[in-house]
Structures are given as structure tokens and as C-alpha cells.
Design a protein around this motif. Structure first.
Motif, mmCIF file in Angstrom:
data_model
loop_
_atom_site.group_PDB
_atom_site.id
_atom_site.type_symbol
_atom_site.label_atom_id
_atom_site.label_comp_id
_atom_site.label_asym_id
_atom_site.label_seq_id
_atom_site.Cartn_x
_atom_site.Cartn_y
_atom_site.Cartn_z
ATOM 1 N N ARG A 74 -44.771 -15.051 -97.594
ATOM 2 C CA ARG A 74 -44.622 -14.277 -96.354
ATOM 3 C C ARG A 74 -45.942 -13.598 -95.977
ATOM 4 O O ARG A 74 -46.325 -13.552 -94.808
ATOM 5 N N ASP A 75 -46.661 -13.064 -96.956
ATOM 6 C CA ASP A 75 -47.911 -12.366 -96.674
ATOM 7 C C ASP A 75 -49.086 -13.314 -96.455
ATOM 8 O O ASP A 75 -50.063 -12.946 -95.804
ATOM 9 N N CYS A 76 -49.001 -14.530 -97.016
ATOM 10 C CA CYS A 76 -50.088 -15.510 -96.903
ATOM 11 C C CYS A 76 -49.499 -16.873 -96.550
ATOM 12 O O CYS A 76 -49.355 -17.747 -97.419
ATOM 13 N N PRO A 77 -49.139 -17.074 -95.269
ATOM 14 C CA PRO A 77 -48.387 -18.280 -94.885
ATOM 15 C C PRO A 77 -49.244 -19.462 -94.421
ATOM 16 O O PRO A 77 -48.702 -20.448 -93.921
ATOM 17 N N ASP A 78 -50.572 -19.381 -94.559
ATOM 18 C CA ASP A 78 -51.462 -20.407 -94.006
ATOM 19 C C ASP A 78 -51.439 -21.679 -94.853
ATOM 20 O O ASP A 78 -51.961 -21.712 -95.967
ATOM 21 N N VAL A 79 -50.841 -22.733 -94.303
ATOM 22 C CA VAL A 79 -50.716 -24.009 -95.018
ATOM 23 C C VAL A 79 -52.081 -24.616 -95.304
ATOM 24 O O VAL A 79 -52.333 -25.137 -96.398
ATOM 25 N N ASP A 80 -53.001 -24.548 -94.341
ATOM 26 C CA ASP A 80 -54.309 -25.195 -94.495
ATOM 27 C C ASP A 80 -55.116 -24.579 -95.638
ATOM 28 O O ASP A 80 -55.822 -25.291 -96.356
ATOM 29 N N ILE A 81 -55.023 -23.265 -95.786
ATOM 30 C CA ILE A 81 -55.743 -22.603 -96.887
ATOM 31 C C ILE A 81 -55.225 -23.105 -98.231
ATOM 32 O O ILE A 81 -56.000 -23.402 -99.150
ATOM 33 N N GLU A 82 -53.903 -23.224 -98.349
ATOM 34 C CA GLU A 82 -53.338 -23.688 -99.619
ATOM 35 C C GLU A 82 -53.682 -25.161 -99.866
ATOM 36 O O GLU A 82 -53.904 -25.564 -101.012
ATOM 37 N N LEU A 83 -53.749 -25.959 -98.821
ATOM 38 C CA LEU A 83 -54.110 -27.371 -98.989
ATOM 39 C C LEU A 83 -55.571 -27.513 -99.422
ATOM 40 O O LEU A 83 -55.915 -28.441 -100.167
ATOM 41 N N ASP A 84 -56.425 -26.600 -98.985
ATOM 42 C CA ASP A 84 -57.812 -26.595 -99.481
ATOM 43 C C ASP A 84 -57.835 -26.355 -100.991
ATOM 44 O O ASP A 84 -58.613 -26.973 -101.728
ATOM 45 N N LYS A 85 -56.962 -25.461 -101.443
ATOM 46 C CA LYS A 85 -56.860 -25.204 -102.885
ATOM 47 C C LYS A 85 -56.373 -26.453 -103.615
ATOM 48 O O LYS A 85 -56.844 -26.764 -104.714
ATOM 49 N N VAL A 86 -55.416 -27.146 -103.000
ATOM 50 C CA VAL A 86 -54.899 -28.375 -103.615
ATOM 51 C C VAL A 86 -56.029 -29.375 -103.817
ATOM 52 O O VAL A 86 -56.182 -29.958 -104.897
ATOM 53 N N ARG A 87 -56.844 -29.582 -102.798
ATOM 54 C CA ARG A 87 -57.952 -30.538 -102.901
ATOM 55 C C ARG A 87 -58.907 -30.138 -104.023
ATOM 56 O O ARG A 87 -59.367 -30.993 -104.794
ATOM 57 N N SER A 88 -59.212 -28.862 -104.109
ATOM 58 C CA SER A 88 -60.112 -28.399 -105.167
ATOM 59 C C SER A 88 -59.490 -28.570 -106.546
ATOM 60 O O SER A 88 -60.168 -28.971 -107.498
ATOM 61 N N ALA A 89 -58.208 -28.267 -106.662
ATOM 62 C CA ALA A 89 -57.523 -28.411 -107.952
ATOM 63 C C ALA A 89 -57.534 -29.866 -108.415
ATOM 64 O O ALA A 89 -57.753 -30.153 -109.600
ATOM 65 N N ILE A 90 -57.318 -30.787 -107.482
ATOM 66 C CA ILE A 90 -57.354 -32.207 -107.821
ATOM 67 C C ILE A 90 -58.768 -32.626 -108.205
ATOM 68 O O ILE A 90 -58.977 -33.357 -109.185
ATOM 69 N N ASP A 91 -59.770 -32.151 -107.455
ATOM 70 C CA ASP A 91 -61.166 -32.463 -107.773
ATOM 71 C C ASP A 91 -61.545 -31.947 -109.160
ATOM 72 O O ASP A 91 -62.368 -32.558 -109.862
ATOM 73 N N MET A 92 -60.940 -30.816 -109.553
ATOM 74 C CA MET A 92 -61.234 -30.228 -110.864
ATOM 75 C C MET A 92 -60.370 -30.834 -111.966
ATOM 76 O O MET A 92 -60.366 -30.364 -113.090
ATOM 77 N N LYS A 93 -59.594 -31.860 -111.608
ATOM 78 C CA LYS A 93 -58.823 -32.654 -112.559
ATOM 79 C C LYS A 93 -57.678 -31.876 -113.223
ATOM 80 O O LYS A 93 -57.345 -32.097 -114.387
ATOM 81 N N ALA A 94 -57.058 -30.968 -112.463
ATOM 82 C CA ALA A 94 -55.813 -30.363 -112.947
ATOM 83 C C ALA A 94 -54.748 -31.454 -112.981
ATOM 84 O O ALA A 94 -54.627 -32.239 -112.047
ATOM 85 N N GLU A 95 -53.981 -31.494 -114.059
ATOM 86 C CA GLU A 95 -52.991 -32.563 -114.196
ATOM 87 C C GLU A 95 -51.704 -32.297 -113.432
ATOM 88 O O GLU A 95 -50.946 -33.224 -113.153
ATOM 89 N N ALA A 96 -51.445 -31.024 -113.109
ATOM 90 C CA ALA A 96 -50.200 -30.675 -112.422
ATOM 91 C C ALA A 96 -50.441 -29.556 -111.426
ATOM 92 O O ALA A 96 -51.302 -28.691 -111.645
ATOM 93 N N ILE A 97 -49.679 -29.601 -110.338
ATOM 94 C CA ILE A 97 -49.716 -28.539 -109.336
ATOM 95 C C ILE A 97 -48.282 -28.127 -109.053
ATOM 96 O O ILE A 97 -47.432 -28.966 -108.746
ATOM 97 N N MET A 98 -48.021 -26.826 -109.168
ATOM 98 C CA MET A 98 -46.690 -26.319 -108.839
ATOM 99 C C MET A 98 -46.715 -25.635 -107.492
ATOM 100 O O MET A 98 -47.530 -24.737 -107.244
ATOM 101 N N ASP A 99 -45.840 -26.074 -106.608
ATOM 102 C CA ASP A 99 -45.675 -25.476 -105.292
ATOM 103 C C ASP A 99 -44.649 -24.354 -105.406
ATOM 104 O O ASP A 99 -43.455 -24.607 -105.532
ATOM 105 N N LEU A 100 -45.139 -23.127 -105.347
ATOM 106 C CA LEU A 100 -44.259 -21.959 -105.467
ATOM 107 C C LEU A 100 -43.980 -21.324 -104.107
ATOM 108 O O LEU A 100 -43.694 -20.127 -104.022
ATOM 109 N N SER A 101 -44.053 -22.125 -103.061
ATOM 110 C CA SER A 101 -43.856 -21.606 -101.701
ATOM 111 C C SER A 101 -42.487 -20.948 -101.548
ATOM 112 O O SER A 101 -41.480 -21.455 -102.037
#
Length: 437
Positions: A74-101
Motif C-alpha cells: 500500500r505504501d510502495c505500490p510502484d510495479v516498475d520499481i519492483e520489476l527493476d529489482k527483479v531484473r537485478s536479482a536475476i542478474d545477481m543469480k538469485a535462485e528464487a524470488i518471492m512475490d510478497l505483494s
């Protein structure tokens, strides 16, 4: 031959394409891998609807994996900002991403996440339920809770955290044992509130067989959440936590009977000297199912540095047999993490995971350190950068403080032990005070 889940295939002697990929990544004999999946000691979370997935295995004898928590609120609803994090997490080779939306365009974010992510995707469906139905918590029906899980399965989620072990019996144990921090699990607290407000059993426990049917249909791994995990070191390894763990063991066997893969979630906050015992208890009570820990944080006094308190606990936990680490960022307990917070959390968790793999003797772990040591001995800076977990930061630090002589750094200069030992071992002179010839 047909199969419903990775576990079903393994029990039928079928080698799936996901098993082949994991076998090559881990350099593990594929028959050993298949046998461990059949027993439930290894899982490959791989929803049939997640087409972009690059599968990973979690469990006995495999590299310790890490998970990154993301999502809109509710306080941080920007989808694009979170998708930027997703791209970085994948680039950094995280094996899993949990969507806690938990608010806003959760479906839109989840679908984009699944479509773009090569990492396995996890969710906590109860977070999504309130926003999805636009209802107060107490008014959500049992069927509606299950329908959200079904929707996540259809969307391609690879593993779901469901707090099934919080039932009326374990809730009684919680009520009888005074805690400093009560129930700190967000999903656990929501379920407990729903149970109290409606005077009913946990709907996921009450309808566990239907929940398992949903998971089996999509080959969605169930991560049995620890609703009663301790949220402070004072509450670590207490009666409510252990009572719930015992129920999770019973639920594990029921899931395996339906060929549903299982991960067990663990604490939380605990003292250093309790970590090994917690791993032993989980492996014993849950029959060797993969163990996924949220930290553990080994002290409560370091807001702003909880990626460090978590990495300390995570390294010890991994060394004793934990299979999966949930990262913690410097923003833990304070705010939604920024992109930079996320990066720091990933690096800290990866260090912990690798330190655990070294202690466990995981195939290939020691070779990485050996290569780094050999590069340091040669003072081969480019090789050191290439082998670094965070190459960008290593290069930046070197560039920001340039030494007079390339075969040293600004810490030691010509007194560098590596430099001088190399010269002595080669029969050369050492000139610390004199100018170079």
C-alpha cells in the motif's frame, strides 16, 4: 509414462528435463538426484505454467540456494520499481524470488514476474487475498482462501508458503506460553486473527487435502510456513515453535502421499548456540525435507545491519544442513528495501550460503576459493575481480585508491606480504625504502 509432479516422476523412475538440468548444474549423478526427489529430500520447484524457468534443486547434497523477497505494498505500490529489482536479482543469480505483494496490481505484477523470471517464483497467497477480494480479513471465506492459491498455481507460481501448521491445537500452545514478540509471521498473524474472529479452524488445515490437490495439479511445491517462528532471540526454540514443527512433520507425510513436494520453513530469530539443534529437529521431525530459514537473525540489536546478523546465522545454519536461505536486507524491520538494500542483502546471503557449502563439502565450492587464493598469490587483480561475488564493488574500491606500485595496494604498499614473499621465493631482493631500479 505420465506423471503429475517431479516427485511422482521420480517415484516412477522417470528422469524429467528439470532433473537433467539440475543434475548438470550440481554435478550430481542423476540417479542419486532422482532417488532424493522420490524420498522428498530434494525438491525442484517447477510449476508447469512457468515457461521461462531455469530449474534449480533445493535439498540434500546441493548448493545452498537463496531467496529474494520483493513485491508491492500500500505504501510502495510502484510495479516498475519492483520489476527493476527483479531484473537485478536475476542478474545477481538469485535462485528464487518471492512475490510478497499485498496491495494494488498484484495480479499484474505476478504475471509479469513469472513471464520474465528464470528464477523460481514463490508467493504467500494469504497476503494477496485481502486485496484480491477487497474484503476485510474476517469476511473472507474458506473457499476464497483456497481459490487464491488456485489462481497462483494457474499463474505459474513454483512454490507457495502456506501456514498450515497453525491450527487450534498449536494456537492453544501459543496462548499458554507468554512470548515477547507474540506472532511475527505476517501470514501467521493474519490466519490467527481470522481464526479468532470467526472462531474456526485454520481453513488451510481444515481443507489440507484440497490444498494438496491444487499443488499437485500444477506441480506447485508447498512451503510449509512457520507461523509461530520466534521474532526475538528471547522466544527462540520455545514451545509454540516446536509444537508447530511437529505438526509440519505430519503435514509433510500427507503431502508426500499425494506426490506434492515439500519445503519446511524455519526461524526466525535465535541465539547462535541454538541453530544446530533447530536444524537437527527439523530434519528429524520432518523426515529430511529441505529446510528453508528466514535468517536466522542471531541478535535483535542491529536495525540497519540485519543483513549481517542474518548472514552470521545463515552461514551457521547452512553449515549444519539448511538448504535454502531467505535473504535479509539492511532495511529489515524498518522499511521496504530499496534496490541498493536488495543488492546488499543478496550479497550477504550469498556469502552465507557459500560459507555453508564450504563446511558441508558441496561439490565445487572449495575450487572457487582456491582460484581466488591463487589469484591473490599472483597479485592478478583482473582474475580477483572476475572471481568476486561483487565484481563491480571490488573494481570500484581498487580504482578509488590507486597504489604507487601495481603489485600492491594502498593498505600495505611495498610492505605487501604477497609482493615480498613472491620476490623472496624467486630469489630476488626486496626494496621497501629504496626507489625502484
Amino acid at each position: 509414462m505420465n506423471y503429475t509432479t517431479q516427485m511422482d516422476a521420480a517415484r516412477k523412475g522417470i528422469i524429467t528435463k528439470e532433473m537433467e538440468i539440475v543434475s548438470k548444474k550440481e554435478n550430481m549423478n542423476i540417479e542419486i538426484l532422482r532417488e532424493r526427489i522420490a524420498k522428498g529430500h530434494v525438491v525442484i520447484p517447477a510449476n508447469k505454467n512457468h515457461k521461462s524457468l531455469d530449474p534449480e534443486g533445493v535439498g540434500r547434497g546441493l548448493r545452498t540456494k537463496i531467496n529474494v523477497n520483493l513485491g508491492i505494498s500500500r505504501d510502495c505500490p510502484d510495479v516498475d520499481i519492483e520489476l527493476d529489482k527483479v531484473r537485478s536479482a536475476i542478474d545477481m543469480k538469485a535462485e528464487a524470488i518471492m512475490d510478497l505483494s499485498s496491495f494494488g496490481k498484484t495480479k499484474e505484477f505476478r504475471k509479469k514476474l513469472v513471464n520474465m523470471s528464470t528464477a523460481m517464483i514463490g508467493t504467500v497467497p494469504i497476503y494477496d487475498a485481502v486485496g484480491f477480494y477487497d474484503k476485510e480479513l474476517k469476511d473472507i471465506t474458506e473457499k476464497e482462501f483456497l481459490d487464491v492459491v488456485r489462481k497462483h498455481g494457474e499463474d505459474g507460481v513454483d512454490f507457495v508458503t502456506i501456514h498450515v501448521g497453525l491450527n487450534r491445537d498449536t494456537a492453544k500452545v501459543f496462548k499458554k506460553n507468554n512470548r515477547i514478540t507474540n506472532i511475527v509471521s505476517r501470514g501467521g498473524s493474519l490466519l490467527y486473527a481470522w481464526m479468532e474472529l470467526n472462531n474456526k479452524e485454520n481453513p488451510f488445515y481444515e481443507h489440507y487435502d484440497e490444498l494438496l490437490d491444487i499443488c499437485e495439479e500444477h506441480d506447485m511445491t508447498i512451503s510449509l510456513g512457520d507461523a509461530l517462528r520466534p521474532g526475538s532471540v528471547a522466544d527462540g526454540t520455545d514451545a509454540p515453535q516446536i509444537a508447530e514443527l511437529m505438526v509440519l512433520g505430519e503435514l509433510t507425510k500427507r503431502a508426500w502421499n499425494k506426490n506434492v513436494q515439500v519445503i519446511i520453513e524455519g526461524p526466525g530469530h535465535m541465539k547462535l548456540n541454538e541453530i544446530e539443534a533447530n536444524v537437527i529437529l527439523e530434519k528429524k521431525l520432518c523426515y529430511g525435507a529441505p529446510f528453508y530459514v528466514l535468517g536466522p537473525l542471531v541478535t535483535d540489536i542491529a536495525p540497519g545491519y540485519d543483513h549481517i546478523t542474518s548472514a552470521i546465522g545463515g552461514a551457521i545454519a547452512a553449515s549444519h544442513g539448511v538448504d535454502f536461505l531467505c535473504y535479509v536486507t539492511p532495511a529489515e524491520h524498518l522499511r521496504l528495501p530499496t534496490l541498493e538494500d536488495m543488492k546488499e542483502g543478496i550479497i550477504a546471503s550469498k556469502i552465507a550460503a557459500h560459507a555453508g557449502d564450504l563446511a558441508k563439502g558441496i561439490e565445487g565450492a572449495e575450487k572457487w576459493d582456491l582460484k581466488m587464493s591463487e589469484a591473490r598469490q599472483r597479485l592478478d587483480w583482473e582474475e580477483m575481480f572476475a572471481l568476486s561475488l561483487d565484481e563491480e564493488k571490488a573494481r570500484r574500491y581498487r580504482k578509488e585508491s590507486t597504489p604507487e606500485h601495481e603489485d600492491s595496494c594502498t593498505m600495505c604498499g611495498k610492505m605487501c606480504s604477497m609482493r615480498n614473499m613472491n620476490r623472496i621465493m624467486e630469489g630476488k631482493d626486496i626494496n621497501i625504502l629504496r626507489a625502484e631500479d
